[in-house]
Design a protein around this motif. Structure first.
Motif, mmCIF file in Angstrom:
data_model
loop_
_atom_site.group_PDB
_atom_site.id
_atom_site.type_symbol
_atom_site.label_atom_id
_atom_site.label_comp_id
_atom_site.label_asym_id
_atom_site.label_seq_id
_atom_site.Cartn_x
_atom_site.Cartn_y
_atom_site.Cartn_z
ATOM 1 N N SER A 103 0.730 -1.219 0.161
ATOM 2 C CA SER A 103 0.033 0.047 -0.063
ATOM 3 C C SER A 103 0.972 1.139 -0.040
ATOM 4 C CB SER A 103 -0.947 0.001 1.233
ATOM 5 O OG SER A 103 -1.793 1.278 1.199
ATOM 6 N N PHE B 161 -9.138 6.477 1.642
ATOM 7 C CA PHE B 161 -10.366 5.676 1.295
ATOM 8 C C PHE B 161 -10.896 6.065 0.213
ATOM 9 C CE2 PHE B 161 -10.071 6.093 6.187
ATOM 10 C CZ PHE B 161 -10.686 4.857 6.728
ATOM 11 N N GLY C 214 -10.010 3.444 -2.126
ATOM 12 C CA GLY C 214 -10.458 2.118 -1.743
ATOM 13 C C GLY C 214 -9.151 1.073 -1.123
ATOM 14 N N ASP C 215 -8.061 1.727 -1.143
ATOM 15 C CA ASP C 215 -6.884 0.947 -0.829
ATOM 16 C C ASP C 215 -6.873 0.401 0.769
ATOM 17 O OD1 ASP C 215 -4.350 0.154 -1.748
ATOM 18 O OD2 ASP C 215 -3.488 1.335 -0.409
ATOM 19 N N TRP C 216 -8.006 1.052 1.722
ATOM 20 C CA TRP C 216 -8.013 0.778 3.046
ATOM 21 C C TRP C 216 -8.740 -0.715 3.091
ATOM 22 C CZ3 TRP C 216 -12.897 -0.442 4.825
ATOM 23 C CH2 TRP C 216 -13.902 0.247 4.309
ATOM 24 N N ARG C 217 -9.347 -1.130 2.057
ATOM 25 C CA ARG C 217 -10.062 -2.404 2.201
ATOM 26 C C ARG C 217 -9.086 -3.588 2.080
ATOM 27 N NH1 ARG C 217 -13.307 0.293 -1.617
ATOM 28 N NH2 ARG C 217 -15.587 0.802 -0.800
ATOM 29 N N ARG C 218 -7.736 -3.282 1.521
ATOM 30 C CA ARG C 218 -6.787 -4.395 1.359
ATOM 31 C C ARG C 218 -5.726 -4.568 2.681
ATOM 32 N NH1 ARG C 218 -7.542 -1.984 -4.051
ATOM 33 N NH2 ARG C 218 -5.943 -0.623 -3.534
ATOM 34 N N GLU D 16 -6.239 -5.153 5.978
ATOM 35 C CA GLU D 16 -6.388 -6.305 6.636
ATOM 36 C C GLU D 16 -5.576 -7.588 5.878
ATOM 37 O OE1 GLU D 16 -9.617 -9.364 8.971
ATOM 38 O OE2 GLU D 16 -10.446 -7.238 7.754
ATOM 39 N N GLU E 83 -3.192 -7.377 3.871
ATOM 40 C CA GLU E 83 -1.896 -7.267 3.560
ATOM 41 C C GLU E 83 -1.063 -7.423 5.074
ATOM 42 O OE1 GLU E 83 -0.024 -3.644 1.692
ATOM 43 O OE2 GLU E 83 0.162 -2.944 3.870
#
Length: 383
Positions: A70, A257, A260-264, A266, A268
């Motif tokens: 990320s 946010f 949409g990078d925050w969804r990955r 966990e 990672e």
């Protein structure tokens, strides 16, 4: 009107006491104490820059090498650690502080807020560019390109800060630049980063752009201290660090946010090669390291200049390779030459500050005993 007025005997005696050798000695002691305090603060801020930059860069590389992907997270940790500065902000506030009337106007607050907003946005963009460069480039190449910020800073300092380039300073800049360029002729055995040609070009351009933006920010910070803040306090340094990083954090979180990078994140963390705990600790200590670096940079700009702050940063780029050489014994000859040039350049810059200090000492030296009577007569005539 034109006649000199005679001072009362008591006033003349007071003037003699003020200009007495005892008072002159006290003044010299205060001046020496202030001088030593300046050097102590400069050394402390330099250590913050060197340690923060070295640890932050190594942990950032470790993040990508062990499964971190990320760019937004790698960018966020460079600024999100600002809350650790809140205690310092509290303890550096005088108990009975009174703001200068010139600094309570709406214009002052508007200018300061505009400066924090502009530099905060620039900081967010700068950190993102550095993150992309660190992800796509080998550390050796990344370090070499980062050294270009010294040339950018010299340019901005000349136009924005009216930097005086003496022969010793020019010599220092040339030597430090050559020292960094020599990195391109050696291969770091610990640098296993492989990337495609397209990503290499992107990383190169992003790192070069980040170096230019960072140099501009340093010159703008020095200009702000001179034209807007005009207060020589540690609180000013802490405030600037907090507000710039807070604004940059807001900008980066919005990007995190929105992309949409925050969804990955966990997934990672779960797939991180060194484990979840190491993943979290890497991010935490990276954030702490870059905060120390930020405080050191702003402090050096405040105490010396933006150009000197950049000189220390360039010295810091060599620390990782130096310690690797000490502990592993790896040496290809070029490294030794580069280190000698870096130290030579640093000593050259510091010698210029030594000469400046001597000039200031001569200017600030008190009147001699022979001038005492003349001073009393001069004050009496102006009365």
């Amino acid at each position: 009107m034109g006649e000199a007025q005679e001072l009362p005997a008591d006033n003349i005696n007071d003037l003699k006491v003020e200009n007495s050798p005892e008072n002159a000695e006290k003044t010299n002691k205060k001046s020496s104490l202030k001088h030593y305090k300046w050097w102590l603060q400069m050394i402390l801020y330099s250590l913050f820059v060197l340690a923060g930059q070295s640890v932050g860069t190594l942990l950032g590389r470790l993040y990508f090498d062990n499964g971190g992907k990320s760019q937004w997270m790698a960018t966020l940790v460079q600024v999100v650690g600002f809350p650790i500065m809140f205690p310092f902000q509290y303890f550096t506030t005088p108990k009975n502080h009174h703001f200068d009337q010139t600094n309570t106007t709406n214009t002052f607050h508007l200018n300061l807020a505009s400066f924090y907003l502009a530099t905060g946005i620039l900081l967010a963009a700068d950190c993102m560019l550095y993150s992309i460069g660190l992800q796509y480039l080998p550390v050796t190449t990344y370090t070499l390109i980062c050294a270009s910020q010294l040339a950018f800073n010299a340019l901005f300092s000349y136009f924005l800060n009216k930097q005086n380039f003496t022969p010793y300073i020019v010599n220092s800049l040339v030597l430090l630049t050559i020292s960094s360029v020599l990195l391109v002729f050696q291969k770091d055995p610990g640098d296993a980063n492989q990337t495609t040609k397209k990503k290499y070009v992107i990383g190169f351009l992003c790192t070069l752009g980040a170096s230019a933006v960072y140099a501009l920010m340093l010159s703008m910070t020095q200009l702000a201290f001179q034209k807007i803040i005009k207060k020589e306090t540690i609180r000013s340094i802490v405030d600037m660090t907090i507000y710039q990083n807070a604004i940059a954090t807001i900008v980066i979180v919005i990007g995190l946010f929105a992309s949409g990078d925050w969804r990955r994140l966990e997934g990672e963390m779960r797939e991180y090669k060194l484990g979840r705990v190491s993943y979290v600790m890497n991010l935490v200590w990276t954030a702490v390291s870059w905060q120390a670096y930020s405080v050191g940079c702003v402090g050096l700009v405040f105490k010396v200049s933006s150009l000197f702050s950049n000189v220390i940063s360039i010295i810091g780029l060599r620390r990782r390779r130096f310690w690797r050489r000490v502990f592993t014994g790896y040496d290809d000859g070029v490294e030794g030459v580069a280190m000698v040039l870096a130290v030579w350049g640093f000593v050259s810059y510091m010698y210029q500050h030594y000469l400046d200090g001597l000039k200031m000492k001569e200017k600030n030296s008190g009147f001699s005993d022979d001038d005492e009577v003349g001073q009393v007569a001069l004050v009496a005539e102006r009365g």
